[in-house]
Design a protein around this motif. Structure first.
Motif, PDB file in Angstrom:
ATOM      1  N   THR A 152      -3.485  -1.203 -68.181  1.00 39.35           N
ATOM      2  CA  THR A 152      -4.826  -0.847 -67.698  1.00 39.35           C
ATOM      3  C   THR A 152      -5.192  -1.679 -66.478  1.00 39.35           C
ATOM      4  OG1 THR A 152      -5.531  -0.235 -69.944  1.00 39.35           O
ATOM      5  CG2 THR A 152      -7.253  -0.691 -68.329  1.00 39.35           C
TER       6      THR A 152
ATOM      7  N   ARG B 261      -7.910   2.283 -75.100  1.00 36.63           N
ATOM      8  CA  ARG B 261      -8.311   1.593 -73.875  1.00 36.63           C
ATOM      9  C   ARG B 261      -9.836   1.518 -73.780  1.00 36.63           C
ATOM     10  NH1 ARG B 261      -5.569   4.327 -70.576  1.00 36.63           N
ATOM     11  NH2 ARG B 261      -7.145   5.758 -69.796  1.00 36.63           N
TER      12      ARG B 261
ATOM     13  N   ALA C 197      -4.920   6.908 -67.441  1.00 35.55           N
ATOM     14  CA  ALA C 197      -4.585   6.037 -66.318  1.00 35.55           C
ATOM     15  C   ALA C 197      -3.502   6.666 -65.458  1.00 35.55           C
ATOM     16  CB  ALA C 197      -4.114   4.678 -66.834  1.00 35.55           C
TER      17      ALA C 197
END
Length: 374
Positions: free
Chosen positions: A68, A215, A365
């Motif tokens: 991340t 996340r 992502a």
């Protein structure tokens, strides 16, 4: 003597004219029995390897954090993936090392003061309780549960062994997470190849939903831990509790397990607070209640758009269930494990689309570049 390939060709040719065997009742029973026994054996092997699976899950969480941050740097700088990952690791090491250097002496003094003041504060609380019949009765009952010297030694030995095992586990998790983050494509492609070809696309969507949900939870949980640590330390410092920032640090770190921060911080804070006087003790209780209420009713609702909408009841029962099944490691990983289970239930049982599962989350992502073979 013919080899296996020749035998296979012979069987293939003879199979075209030979009648297919009838699927008898005995064959069906045998296949069903083999499937049941294989399922039971597989479940037993997985149960034996549960500690390893939890370790792998923790490594995946560390890898998710690194990826991340790496993808965030990559979007802003357009640098190669390897350079962004190196910058992420070096930046985290510098942040941790700088924090230890800057706050280390202060925190060491705070914890030393906490260790020095707790026995005297507990003695003061005992003296106050002995002044009333109810308090004396409660102390007498509590002393009956006091551990013996041998039990204290045994507990200390077990604690030291557990700490040593925990430190080695943390090292393995950090190194394993770094390896997973360094070659994410290799491991994601390998995981997808475990599924049949027709199931690879829905499996990929489900795994993406799990990754995005975890996340988002990590982002919100980090902000929640910062709030609990700072608010607890500041509040206790303002009311005059000794070692307030050490207690705040413990509260913030323990908040990784929901509701654990206030519990772990509350006991030493109340002992120290009431050791200073009844007024300070009551103010300490008020600070702890205020932080807990703000965390549960203001901060976490504001963070709901940044994390998975996990109902408190499910969180609590998930922690209890993980603790019963997997022990301390299960408690530490209970919330992310619960998130994974909820996503799987919504995708596989309720048949929700990935967009429905992630309607309040962010987009996946940016994927890392393909790792060249060789």
């Amino acid at each position: 003597m013919p080899n296996f390939t020749e035998q296979s060709e012979i069987l293939k040719q003879s199979g075209a004219s030979a009648p297919s065997p009838r699927d008898s009742f005995e064959r069906r029973v045998f296949r069903a029995t083999a499937v049941v026994l294989g399922t039971v054996a597989g479940a037993y092997v997985l149960w034996l390897l549960v500690d390893l699976l939890l370790l792998l899950f923790a490594c995946a969480l560390v890898s998710l954090i690194l990826l991340t941050l790496t993808n965030s740097i990559r979007r802003r700088t357009r640098l190669p993936f390897g350079a962004c990952l190196a910058a992420t690791v070096l930046g985290l090491l510098a942040l941790i090392g700088g924090s230890v250097w800057f706050f280390g002496a202060t925190m060491q003094g705070e914890f030393a003061e906490l260790a020095a003041r707790l026995p005297a504060a507990w003695a003061s609380v005992q003296a106050r309780m002995m002044g009333s019949p109810l308090g004396a009765s409660l102390l007498e009952r509590a002393q009956s549960f006091a551990p013996t010297g041998q039990s204290v030694v045994n507990a200390a030995t077990a604690t030291l062994a557990a700490v040593g095992g925990a430190l080695s586990g943390v090292a393995i998790v950090l190194v394993g997470g770094l390896y997973l983050a360094a070659q994410p494509t290799l491991y994601t492609v390998g995981l997808l190849r475990l599924f049949p070809r027709h199931a690879q696309e829905p499996a990929a969507e489900t795994l993406d939903a799990i990754a995005v949900s975890l996340r988002n939870w990590l982002k919100g949980q980090t902000l929640g831990m910062l709030f609990v640590g700072i608010a607890t330390g500041l509040g206790l410092w303002l009311v005059g509790v000794p070692a307030a920032w050490a207690i705040g640090l413990v509260a913030g770190l323990a908040e990784f397990v929901p509701y654990a921060g206030i519990i772990f911080a509350g006991i030493p804070a109340l002992v120290l607070g009431f050791g200073q006087g009844t007024d300070v003790g009551l103010w300490t209780l008020g600070v702890l209640i205020a932080v807990q209420q703000l965390q549960g009713n203001v901060v976490m609702p504001l963070l709901q758009n940044k994390m998975v909408d996990l109902p408190p009841a499910i969180t609590i029962f998930g922690i209890i269930a993980a603790g019963i099944l997997f022990g301390v490691a299960g408690v530490l990983l209970a919330t992310p494990l619960t998130i994974v289970v909820l996503v799987l239930v919504r995708r596989l049982y309720l048949r929700e689309e990935a967009e429905e599962v992630l309607e309040s989350g962010s987009e996946p992502a940016v994927p890392p570049p393909l790792t060249p073979k060789g």
